[in-house]
Design a protein around this motif. Sequence first.
Motif, PDB file in Angstrom:
ATOM      1  N   ARG A 169       0.952  -0.927  -0.004  1.00 22.81           N
ATOM      2  CA  ARG A 169      -0.053   0.002   0.124  1.00 22.81           C
ATOM      3  C   ARG A 169       0.837   1.098   0.103  1.00 22.81           C
ATOM      4  O   ARG A 169       0.436   2.032  -0.560  1.00 22.81           O
ATOM      5  CB  ARG A 169      -0.973   0.169   1.184  1.00 22.81           C
ATOM      6  CG  ARG A 169      -1.690   1.083   1.371  1.00 22.81           C
ATOM      7  CD  ARG A 169      -2.746   1.224   2.450  1.00 22.81           C
ATOM      8  NE  ARG A 169      -3.516   2.117   2.596  1.00 22.81           N
ATOM      9  CZ  ARG A 169      -4.659   2.418   3.429  1.00 22.81           C
ATOM     10  NH1 ARG A 169      -4.774   1.452   4.459  1.00 22.81           N
ATOM     11  NH2 ARG A 169      -5.442   3.590   3.426  1.00 22.81           N
ATOM     12  N   TYR A 170       1.916   1.273   0.743  1.00 25.31           N
ATOM     13  CA  TYR A 170       2.792   2.431   0.980  1.00 25.31           C
ATOM     14  C   TYR A 170       4.141   2.445   0.209  1.00 25.31           C
ATOM     15  O   TYR A 170       4.628   3.451   0.031  1.00 25.31           O
ATOM     16  CB  TYR A 170       2.913   2.707   2.338  1.00 25.31           C
ATOM     17  CG  TYR A 170       1.620   2.962   3.181  1.00 25.31           C
ATOM     18  CD1 TYR A 170       0.880   3.968   3.046  1.00 25.31           C
ATOM     19  CD2 TYR A 170       1.141   2.223   4.021  1.00 25.31           C
ATOM     20  CE1 TYR A 170      -0.536   4.168   3.699  1.00 25.31           C
ATOM     21  CE2 TYR A 170      -0.176   2.122   4.987  1.00 25.31           C
ATOM     22  CZ  TYR A 170      -0.714   3.541   4.286  1.00 25.31           C
ATOM     23  OH  TYR A 170      -2.063   3.439   5.113  1.00 25.31           O
ATOM     24  N   LEU A 171       4.557   1.481  -0.206  1.00 20.79           N
ATOM     25  CA  LEU A 171       5.868   1.476  -0.820  1.00 20.79           C
ATOM     26  C   LEU A 171       6.053   1.691  -2.152  1.00 20.79           C
ATOM     27  O   LEU A 171       4.931   1.388  -2.803  1.00 20.79           O
ATOM     28  CB  LEU A 171       6.594   0.147  -0.385  1.00 20.79           C
ATOM     29  CG  LEU A 171       7.603   0.038   0.591  1.00 20.79           C
ATOM     30  CD1 LEU A 171       8.161  -1.325   0.442  1.00 20.79           C
ATOM     31  CD2 LEU A 171       8.708   1.023   0.542  1.00 20.79           C
ATOM     32  N   SER A 172       6.701   2.675  -2.706  1.00 18.44           N
ATOM     33  CA  SER A 172       6.881   3.155  -4.088  1.00 18.44           C
ATOM     34  C   SER A 172       7.098   2.028  -5.036  1.00 18.44           C
ATOM     35  O   SER A 172       8.190   1.276  -4.511  1.00 18.44           O
ATOM     36  CB  SER A 172       7.533   4.232  -4.124  1.00 18.44           C
ATOM     37  OG  SER A 172       7.934   4.619  -5.609  1.00 18.44           O
ATOM     38  N   PRO A 173       6.597   2.137  -6.156  1.00 18.47           N
ATOM     39  CA  PRO A 173       7.412   0.792  -6.912  1.00 18.47           C
ATOM     40  C   PRO A 173       8.657   1.045  -7.526  1.00 18.47           C
ATOM     41  O   PRO A 173       9.200  -0.028  -7.879  1.00 18.47           O
ATOM     42  CB  PRO A 173       6.392   0.810  -8.292  1.00 18.47           C
ATOM     43  CG  PRO A 173       4.961   1.204  -7.585  1.00 18.47           C
ATOM     44  CD  PRO A 173       5.224   2.149  -6.415  1.00 18.47           C
ATOM     45  N   ALA A 174       9.042   2.372  -7.281  1.00 15.12           N
ATOM     46  CA  ALA A 174      10.539   2.703  -7.640  1.00 15.12           C
ATOM     47  C   ALA A 174      11.378   2.041  -6.584  1.00 15.12           C
ATOM     48  O   ALA A 174      12.508   2.335  -6.848  1.00 15.12           O
ATOM     49  CB  ALA A 174      10.618   4.147  -7.827  1.00 15.12           C
ATOM     50  N   ARG A 175      11.034   1.638  -5.501  1.00 20.09           N
ATOM     51  CA  ARG A 175      11.820   0.845  -4.641  1.00 20.09           C
ATOM     52  C   ARG A 175      12.138  -0.486  -5.006  1.00 20.09           C
ATOM     53  O   ARG A 175      11.183  -1.298  -5.047  1.00 20.09           O
ATOM     54  CB  ARG A 175      10.930   1.071  -3.147  1.00 20.09           C
ATOM     55  CG  ARG A 175      11.035   2.494  -2.542  1.00 20.09           C
ATOM     56  CD  ARG A 175      12.486   3.010  -2.103  1.00 20.09           C
ATOM     57  NE  ARG A 175      12.033   4.417  -1.800  1.00 20.09           N
ATOM     58  CZ  ARG A 175      13.178   5.118  -1.293  1.00 20.09           C
ATOM     59  NH1 ARG A 175      14.323   4.920  -1.279  1.00 20.09           N
ATOM     60  NH2 ARG A 175      13.073   6.281  -0.670  1.00 20.09           N
ATOM     61  N   PRO A 176      13.412  -0.983  -4.718  1.00 19.12           N
ATOM     62  CA  PRO A 176      13.759  -2.432  -4.831  1.00 19.12           C
ATOM     63  C   PRO A 176      12.973  -3.194  -3.621  1.00 19.12           C
ATOM     64  O   PRO A 176      12.493  -4.268  -4.080  1.00 19.12           O
ATOM     65  CB  PRO A 176      15.127  -2.510  -4.562  1.00 19.12           C
ATOM     66  CG  PRO A 176      15.826  -1.010  -4.965  1.00 19.12           C
ATOM     67  CD  PRO A 176      14.726  -0.073  -4.478  1.00 19.12           C
ATOM     68  N   ALA A 177      12.654  -2.455  -2.406  1.00 17.50           N
ATOM     69  CA  ALA A 177      12.066  -3.530  -1.533  1.00 17.50           C
ATOM     70  C   ALA A 177      10.620  -3.807  -1.864  1.00 17.50           C
ATOM     71  O   ALA A 177      10.162  -4.949  -1.589  1.00 17.50           O
ATOM     72  CB  ALA A 177      11.974  -2.558  -0.284  1.00 17.50           C
ATOM     73  N   TYR A 178      10.042  -2.860  -2.746  1.00 12.57           N
ATOM     74  CA  TYR A 178       8.517  -3.193  -3.376  1.00 12.57           C
ATOM     75  C   TYR A 178       8.527  -4.580  -4.005  1.00 12.57           C
ATOM     76  O   TYR A 178       7.846  -5.358  -3.839  1.00 12.57           O
ATOM     77  CB  TYR A 178       8.098  -1.997  -4.187  1.00 12.57           C
ATOM     78  CG  TYR A 178       6.729  -2.218  -4.704  1.00 12.57           C
ATOM     79  CD1 TYR A 178       5.618  -1.875  -4.004  1.00 12.57           C
ATOM     80  CD2 TYR A 178       6.518  -2.839  -6.001  1.00 12.57           C
ATOM     81  CE1 TYR A 178       4.417  -2.010  -4.451  1.00 12.57           C
ATOM     82  CE2 TYR A 178       5.319  -2.917  -6.284  1.00 12.57           C
ATOM     83  CZ  TYR A 178       4.168  -2.759  -5.716  1.00 12.57           C
ATOM     84  OH  TYR A 178       2.790  -2.734  -6.459  1.00 12.57           O
ATOM     85  N   TRP A 179       9.614  -4.726  -4.927  1.00 14.34           N
ATOM     86  CA  TRP A 179       9.603  -5.608  -5.994  1.00 14.34           C
ATOM     87  C   TRP A 179      10.209  -7.081  -5.339  1.00 14.34           C
ATOM     88  O   TRP A 179       9.707  -8.218  -5.385  1.00 14.34           O
ATOM     89  CB  TRP A 179      10.461  -5.364  -7.187  1.00 14.34           C
ATOM     90  CG  TRP A 179       9.906  -4.176  -7.825  1.00 14.34           C
ATOM     91  CD1 TRP A 179      10.268  -2.963  -8.037  1.00 14.34           C
ATOM     92  CD2 TRP A 179       8.634  -4.481  -8.670  1.00 14.34           C
ATOM     93  NE1 TRP A 179       9.398  -2.328  -8.736  1.00 14.34           N
ATOM     94  CE2 TRP A 179       8.414  -3.230  -9.409  1.00 14.34           C
ATOM     95  CE3 TRP A 179       7.622  -5.490  -8.997  1.00 14.34           C
ATOM     96  CZ2 TRP A 179       7.131  -2.960 -10.051  1.00 14.34           C
ATOM     97  CZ3 TRP A 179       6.715  -5.424  -9.750  1.00 14.34           C
ATOM     98  CH2 TRP A 179       6.173  -3.925 -10.024  1.00 14.34           C
ATOM     99  N   LEU A 180      10.944  -6.787  -4.186  1.00  8.71           N
ATOM    100  CA  LEU A 180      11.700  -7.794  -3.404  1.00  8.71           C
ATOM    101  C   LEU A 180      10.470  -8.629  -2.758  1.00  8.71           C
ATOM    102  O   LEU A 180      10.204  -9.838  -2.534  1.00  8.71           O
ATOM    103  CB  LEU A 180      12.673  -7.427  -2.439  1.00  8.71           C
ATOM    104  CG  LEU A 180      14.225  -7.332  -3.091  1.00  8.71           C
ATOM    105  CD1 LEU A 180      14.976  -7.045  -2.132  1.00  8.71           C
ATOM    106  CD2 LEU A 180      14.727  -8.652  -3.665  1.00  8.71           C
ATOM    107  N   HIS A 181       9.663  -7.473  -2.043  1.00  7.48           N
ATOM    108  CA  HIS A 181       8.525  -8.072  -1.350  1.00  7.48           C
ATOM    109  C   HIS A 181       7.438  -8.947  -2.163  1.00  7.48           C
ATOM    110  O   HIS A 181       7.009  -9.939  -1.873  1.00  7.48           O
ATOM    111  CB  HIS A 181       7.777  -7.007  -0.554  1.00  7.48           C
ATOM    112  CG  HIS A 181       6.325  -7.243  -0.228  1.00  7.48           C
ATOM    113  ND1 HIS A 181       5.367  -6.721  -0.878  1.00  7.48           N
ATOM    114  CD2 HIS A 181       6.011  -7.977   0.819  1.00  7.48           C
ATOM    115  CE1 HIS A 181       4.339  -7.303  -0.095  1.00  7.48           C
ATOM    116  NE2 HIS A 181       4.681  -7.770   0.970  1.00  7.48           N
ATOM    117  N   ALA A 182       7.119  -8.464  -3.595  1.00 13.81           N
ATOM    118  CA  ALA A 182       6.293  -9.020  -4.475  1.00 13.81           C
ATOM    119  C   ALA A 182       6.792 -10.388  -4.816  1.00 13.81           C
ATOM    120  O   ALA A 182       6.195 -11.247  -4.997  1.00 13.81           O
ATOM    121  CB  ALA A 182       5.981  -8.071  -5.612  1.00 13.81           C
TER     122      ALA A 182
END
Length: 341
Positions: A169-182
């Motif tokens: 909900r709150y992390l930007s898709p520009a963050r590596p953390a977002y894609w690691l989480h996904a």
Amino acid sequence: MWIAFYGAAELYLTCDSDSCFAPNAVEEILVPFARPRVMSLAGIVIATNNRANWLVRVTDLWFVVCQLVDRSGQSAVGAVMVNSGPIAAYRAAVIRDNLGSYLNETFMGRTVMFSDDSLLTLYAQQRGLTVQQPRAICFTAMPEKWSHFSRMYLRWMRGSTIRSVWRMRYLSPARPAYWLHAMRWLQMILTQMVTIWLLIVEPFIFHQMPPSTMLVIPFLIGYAQGLRYLSIIRSDERIRQRAMTWLAMPLAIVLAWTLLRLLRWYGILTCAKTGWGTRHNGAEVSLDTHVSEIRQPEPAPALAGPAAPASAAPAALGMREPHYYPTSDPWAEQHQPADTW
């Protein structure tokens, strides 16, 4: 326990009540913060009571390997997902600017009583890099009974599920953390589907046994990753004792495939139960329980400064500084920080 002066602090350090820092931990924690974009730091947590029984040995093996393999990989792109509460550090602004939501978090209308370390890490991820410092060591008391361990793990899984919602909900898709989480969620779902197909559908419907490689390759990978466990040298334990724990890797793998997997999915389905789950009747494991089992060192000189009690604690346990020698720089560049919610 917070080790900082609130009014003028630039960093906040966390340490659990059943944990204590190695003598050089605070010094090592400060090193990565020389980079302005580093917003938080995770240390390495190892078990003080790792010789209590085989449950603690396997837990220590599993937990340390996860930190030195999985979390180190996340740190390489500045996207550590969770800083373990026993030893973590944050820039002061990360705490102060989010103090209201941190103290009053709710999920599905219920106050969240756990997983505050992952929430703080999420705040840090929104601002910059979240990294690991493998030289910052903390000793902690691991559960010695299955009932205690299962409740702790269930709490972790419930907290992880809630944090997953917040990250999406709150992390930007520009963050590596977002894609690691996904990718972690995608990997978990696909792994579960493949496991069910090979172990249930194939044998009982198509009358075909799983391939033998399925029984061999995971253990070989586990042993290879488990070599990182042997890289932490402890003065209170001989290398052959750590090698015996390393040889128990099949126990950790079987545990992860069976009971822990069931607990994980149960935690996901019951994530709305936001109570703590342990320590209702006080601490279930004490650091003092194992002091007599550890040889005492020569008296150390007094340490000055506000961090002296935490840094000096391992000396009281008869432990010298543990060492870990990383082979590469664990910090890497990533995109510019997004706005904080």
